[in-house]
Write an enzyme that holds these catalytic residues in place. Structure first.
Site, PDB file in Angstrom:
ATOM      1  N   HIS A   1       0.848  -1.206   0.000  1.00 52.51           N
ATOM      2  CA  HIS A   1       0.000   0.000   0.000  1.00 52.51           C
ATOM      3  C   HIS A   1       0.878   1.250   0.000  1.00 52.51           C
ATOM      4  O   HIS A   1       0.754   2.109   0.876  1.00 52.51           O
ATOM      5  CB  HIS A   1      -0.907   0.022   1.231  1.00 52.51           C
TER       6      HIS A   1
ATOM      7  N   ASP B   1      -4.812  -7.454   6.054  1.00 58.57           N
ATOM      8  CA  ASP B   1      -3.425  -7.143   5.660  1.00 58.57           C
ATOM      9  C   ASP B   1      -2.540  -8.386   5.774  1.00 58.57           C
ATOM     10  O   ASP B   1      -1.822  -8.735   4.841  1.00 58.57           O
ATOM     11  CB  ASP B   1      -2.822  -6.065   6.577  1.00 58.57           C
TER      12      ASP B   1
ATOM     13  N   ILE C   1      -5.689   6.773   8.848  1.00 59.09           N
ATOM     14  CA  ILE C   1      -4.819   7.930   9.061  1.00 59.09           C
ATOM     15  C   ILE C   1      -5.621   9.242   8.996  1.00 59.09           C
ATOM     16  O   ILE C   1      -5.369  10.157   9.771  1.00 59.09           O
ATOM     17  CB  ILE C   1      -3.658   7.909   8.047  1.00 59.09           C
ATOM     18  N   THR C   2      -6.608   9.278   8.108  1.00 58.24           N
ATOM     19  CA  THR C   2      -7.380  10.533   8.016  1.00 58.24           C
ATOM     20  C   THR C   2      -8.201  10.779   9.296  1.00 58.24           C
ATOM     21  O   THR C   2      -8.372  11.919   9.698  1.00 58.24           O
ATOM     22  CB  THR C   2      -8.330  10.561   6.797  1.00 58.24           C
TER      23      THR C   2
HETATM   24  C1  LIG Z   1      -0.955  -2.966  10.908  1.00 56.46           C
HETATM   25  C2  LIG Z   1      -1.641  -1.656  10.646  1.00 56.46           C
HETATM   26  C3  LIG Z   1      -1.875  -1.266   9.329  1.00 56.46           C
HETATM   27  C4  LIG Z   1      -2.541  -0.043   9.062  1.00 56.46           C
HETATM   28  N1  LIG Z   1      -2.763   0.298   7.770  1.00 56.46           N
HETATM   29  C5  LIG Z   1      -3.378   1.468   7.485  1.00 56.46           C
HETATM   30  C6  LIG Z   1      -3.617   1.859   6.147  1.00 56.46           C
HETATM   31  O1  LIG Z   1      -3.295   1.134   5.194  1.00 56.46           O
HETATM   32  N2  LIG Z   1      -4.239   3.064   5.925  1.00 56.46           N
HETATM   33  C7  LIG Z   1      -4.611   3.883   6.959  1.00 56.46           C
HETATM   34  O2  LIG Z   1      -5.166   4.976   6.723  1.00 56.46           O
HETATM   35  N3  LIG Z   1      -4.402   3.527   8.253  1.00 56.46           N
HETATM   36  C8  LIG Z   1      -3.804   2.349   8.535  1.00 56.46           C
HETATM   37  N4  LIG Z   1      -3.593   1.993   9.840  1.00 56.46           N
HETATM   38  C9  LIG Z   1      -4.041   2.892  10.909  1.00 56.46           C
HETATM   39  C10 LIG Z   1      -3.006   4.009  11.163  1.00 56.46           C
HETATM   40  O3  LIG Z   1      -1.745   3.429  11.217  1.00 56.46           O
HETATM   41  C11 LIG Z   1      -3.360   4.742  12.464  1.00 56.46           C
HETATM   42  O4  LIG Z   1      -4.585   5.438  12.275  1.00 56.46           O
HETATM   43  C12 LIG Z   1      -2.302   5.766  12.892  1.00 56.46           C
HETATM   44  O5  LIG Z   1      -0.996   5.276  12.732  1.00 56.46           O
HETATM   45  C13 LIG Z   1      -2.483   6.178  14.357  1.00 56.46           C
HETATM   46  O6  LIG Z   1      -1.565   7.208  14.610  1.00 56.46           O
HETATM   47  P1  LIG Z   1      -0.865   7.479  16.029  1.00 56.46           P
HETATM   48  O7  LIG Z   1       0.100   8.556  15.763  1.00 56.46           O
HETATM   49  O8  LIG Z   1      -1.916   7.639  17.051  1.00 56.46           O
HETATM   50  O9  LIG Z   1      -0.107   6.118  16.399  1.00 56.46           O
HETATM   51  P2  LIG Z   1       1.266   5.506  15.832  1.00 56.46           P
HETATM   52  O10 LIG Z   1       1.297   5.542  14.348  1.00 56.46           O
HETATM   53  O11 LIG Z   1       1.409   4.169  16.491  1.00 56.46           O
HETATM   54  O12 LIG Z   1       2.409   6.475  16.365  1.00 56.46           O
HETATM   55  C14 LIG Z   1       2.790   6.515  17.714  1.00 56.46           C
HETATM   56  C15 LIG Z   1       4.274   6.806  17.803  1.00 56.46           C
HETATM   57  O13 LIG Z   1       4.620   7.018  19.176  1.00 56.46           O
HETATM   58  C16 LIG Z   1       5.838   6.363  19.435  1.00 56.46           C
HETATM   59  N5  LIG Z   1       5.945   6.082  20.877  1.00 56.46           N
HETATM   60  C17 LIG Z   1       5.308   5.104  21.578  1.00 56.46           C
HETATM   61  N6  LIG Z   1       5.645   5.160  22.872  1.00 56.46           N
HETATM   62  C18 LIG Z   1       6.520   6.191  23.007  1.00 56.46           C
HETATM   63  C19 LIG Z   1       7.240   6.734  24.110  1.00 56.46           C
HETATM   64  N7  LIG Z   1       7.121   6.224  25.342  1.00 56.46           N
HETATM   65  N8  LIG Z   1       8.068   7.796  23.892  1.00 56.46           N
HETATM   66  C20 LIG Z   1       8.198   8.310  22.629  1.00 56.46           C
HETATM   67  N9  LIG Z   1       7.548   7.812  21.552  1.00 56.46           N
HETATM   68  C21 LIG Z   1       6.712   6.782  21.742  1.00 56.46           C
HETATM   69  C22 LIG Z   1       5.769   5.108  18.585  1.00 56.46           C
HETATM   70  O14 LIG Z   1       7.047   4.525  18.383  1.00 56.46           O
HETATM   71  C23 LIG Z   1       5.141   5.648  17.317  1.00 56.46           C
HETATM   72  O15 LIG Z   1       6.114   6.132  16.418  1.00 56.46           O
HETATM   73  C24 LIG Z   1      -2.949   0.773  10.134  1.00 56.46           C
HETATM   74  C25 LIG Z   1      -2.707   0.369  11.450  1.00 56.46           C
HETATM   75  C26 LIG Z   1      -2.067  -0.827  11.708  1.00 56.46           C
HETATM   76  C27 LIG Z   1      -1.837  -1.270  13.128  1.00 56.46           C
END
Ligand SMILES: Cc1cc2nc3c(=O)[nH]c(=O)nc-3n(C[C@H](O)[C@H](O)[C@H](O)COP(=O)(O)OP(=O)(O)OC[C@H]3O[C@@H](n4cnc5c(N)ncnc54)[C@H](O)[C@@H]3O)c2cc1C
EC number: 1.18.1.6
Length: 492
Positions: A87, A191, A408-409
């Site tokens: 993707h 996936d 992501i959106t």
């Molecule tokens: C397997 C999978 C596939 C996906 N595929 C898609 C897709 O194809 N299309 C789509 O739109 N969405 C997809 N999603 C959903 C999308 O990834 C989420 O909506 C989005 O990533 C959430 O964002 P976030 O920043 O909250 O979390 P995250 O992306 O998890 O980011 C959190 C960040 O915080 C960091 N972190 C954690 N703990 C600490 C700490 N103690 N100190 C400092 N940093 C820390 C982590 O390392 C990470 O980099 C997918 C999700 C998963 C699990």
């Protein structure tokens, strides 16, 4: 203390309406202007939530400075380590995040685990506001006997393995079995099923790790069952992912028309996106395919199927007890209506032989710091529109704010809301007054603890290295998997 609205009076208007400043107003003016010029804000986590929150803050406040802390060496969270390698278009958001990181009012500090290397309280002392955007790292355990048997993995770890998450690089799943079972029916389940069944040559030009690609080339997995506790109407995946499955080269779907009896009538009332999803599922399960599709399915060497109303009860061991040989599923039926619908066991069970079990039944956030309130039941930080309850100056966004659902959106929208609320509070004078040292103070603390953060330009060096390693094979990149090697490349 200064009245709350003062700090947000336009400075020129204040000058116009005031007599020449006395000594005390002059010192106020210094304090006022310092803070006015530089609200110091930090974001914990560099996934979409962190980057979108930072983007909003930088765009809507011309002087705000945002530091993004990240526990991994590299940025972008699940965009890099979650989103499937086939993707690539989804990963284009990285370009926007990179533009944000290039702002001279934004800095990235990788390899800093908040809660371990620096506490949230220390960040609160250094910044005017702290935004927690650290996602939902933990997976939901099955909590059934046999869960620890070799051959049972969280889907998240399996995803981390093929996406190059350093902690999962040695997962080495045994793919010599014929059948795999994926527990859960969300997008992540699709996936992993898709990656298991995709002809490996179709993954060759993606950024999948070379080790995973090698293992998938040797894989004997021919059938993947995707198992859900509830019925077809309750599946959690979306239409794009389902369509991809239905059209996956070299595979055929195994869908039992009996599972879809009566669904036609029930989908009339459901919201439109779900209706379209259900219609696609119904068509695939019940309509006679066209000639070309019949031929395609007849020549398929691999298959995937959906199993409904089955809840995992036990992971069954092989005769020597050394690894997984199947899953015992409790047959369920639905009780309750609407949102409250629950799957309850009927007492019947079914054994499904398999050599690989991937559990994809959800994620949860974990508390990273005892000073931050946490709701263990919902697995999120209690908050109102991103304001952490009872902790002024502390905010949250993304999966840690609203739970691990949404694309992501969705994360973008809620992160913008958090950014907006934070700026409202800043404007209303609800954040600490006076200058804050920001990164200067945290850097000193980290240095005293032997922690040397990775900057965004460091990441760009690693990025260039990955891209160059991918070139020979025609891949967008070959990810670096070993943190020690990454640090060596940075001259550490
Ligand atoms: C397997 C999978 C596939 C996906 N595929 C898609 C897709 O194809 N299309 C789509 O739109 N969405 C997809 N999603 C959903 C999308 O990834 C989420 O909506 C989005 O990533 C959430 O964002 P976030 O920043 O909250 O979390 P995250 O992306 O998890 O980011 C959190 C960040 O915080 C960091 N972190 C954690 N703990 C600490 C700490 N103690 N100190 C400092 N940093 C820390 C982590 O390392 C990470 O980099 C997918 C999700 C998963 C699990």
């Amino acid at each position: 203390m200064a009245p709350r609205c003062w700090r947000w009076w336009p400075w020129s208007a204040w000058l116009r309406t005031r007599p020449p400043p006395s000594e005390s107003t002059q010192s106020f003016r210094q304090q006022f202007s310092t803070q006015e010029q530089t609200p110091q804000i930090c974001v914990v986590g560099s996934g979409p939530a962190g980057f979108y929150t930072a983007q909003h803050l930088l765009k809507h406040h011309s002087r705000a400075h945002v530091d993004i802390y990240e526990k991994q060496l590299v940025p972008f969270g699940l965009v890099r380590y979650g989103v499937a390698p086939d993707h690539p278009e989804v990963k284009n958001v990285i370009n926007t995040f990179t533009r944000t990181a290039h702002s001279d009012r934004c800095a990235f500090h990788g390899s800093v685990a908040v809660g371990r290397d620096v506490t949230v309280q220390e960040l609160r002392d250094a910044y005017h506001a702290v935004v927690l955007s650290y996602g939902a790292d933990d997976h939901q355990a099955l909590e059934i006997p046999g869960e620890e048997l070799p051959g049972v993995f969280s889907a998240r770890a399996f995803v981390g393995w093929y996406n190059g998450l350093p902690e999962n690089r040695a997962l080495a799943p045994d793919l010599s079995c014929d059948t795999a079972v994926v527990l859960g029916q969300g997008n992540v389940a699709l996936d992993v099923a898709r990656i298991l069944l995709t002809p490996p040559e179709h993954l060759e030009k993606t950024d999948i790790t070379e080790a995973a690609l090698g293992a998938l080339r040797q894989s004997q997995v021919k059938t993947v069952w995707i198992v859900g506790r509830r019925g077809a109407l309750q599946v959690a995946f979306t239409i794009k992912e389902l369509r991809e499955m239905i059209q996956l080269p070299g595979t055929r779907p195994i869908l039992d028309p009996a599972d879809f009896l009566g669904l036609q009538d029930r989908i009339k009332e459901v919201p439109r996106p779900r209706k379209r999803l259900m219609e696609l599922l119904l068509r695939a399960a019940t309509e006679k395919p066209e000639v070309a599709e019949v031929a395609r399915r007849a020549s398929a060497s691999r298959a995937w199927g959906l199993r409904f109303f089955r809840s995992p009860q036990q992971v069954l061991p092989s005769p020597d007890g050394r690894r997984v040989a199947g899953v015992r599923l409790a047959v369920t039926r639905l009780e309750g209506v609407g949102e409250a619908t629950r799957a309850v066991p009927t007492g019947d069970v079914e054994d499904l032989p398999c050599g690989l079990v991937l559990s994809s039944i959800g994620y949860k956030s974990r508390p990273i710091d005892p000073s931050v309130p946490f709701d263990p039941k919902l697995g999120v930080i209690p908050n109102v529109e991103g304001r952490v309850v009872d902790v002024p100056g502390l905010y949250c966004s993304g999966w840690v704010k609203r739970g691990p659902t949404g694309v992501i959106t969705t994360t973008m929208t809620d992160s913008f809301v958090t950014g907006q609320i934070l700026l409202q509070d800043l404007k209303a004078g609800l954040l600490p007054s006076g200058p804050r040292p920001g990164y200067a103070a945290v850097k000193a603390l980290l240095g005293s603890r032997g922690v040397w953060p990775v900057s965004f330009s460091d990441w760009e060096k690693l990025d260039a290295e990955e891209v160059s390693r991918g070139q020979g094979a025609g891949k967008p990149r070959e990810k670096l998997l070993d943190p020690q090697e990454m640090l060596r490349l940075l001259g550490r």
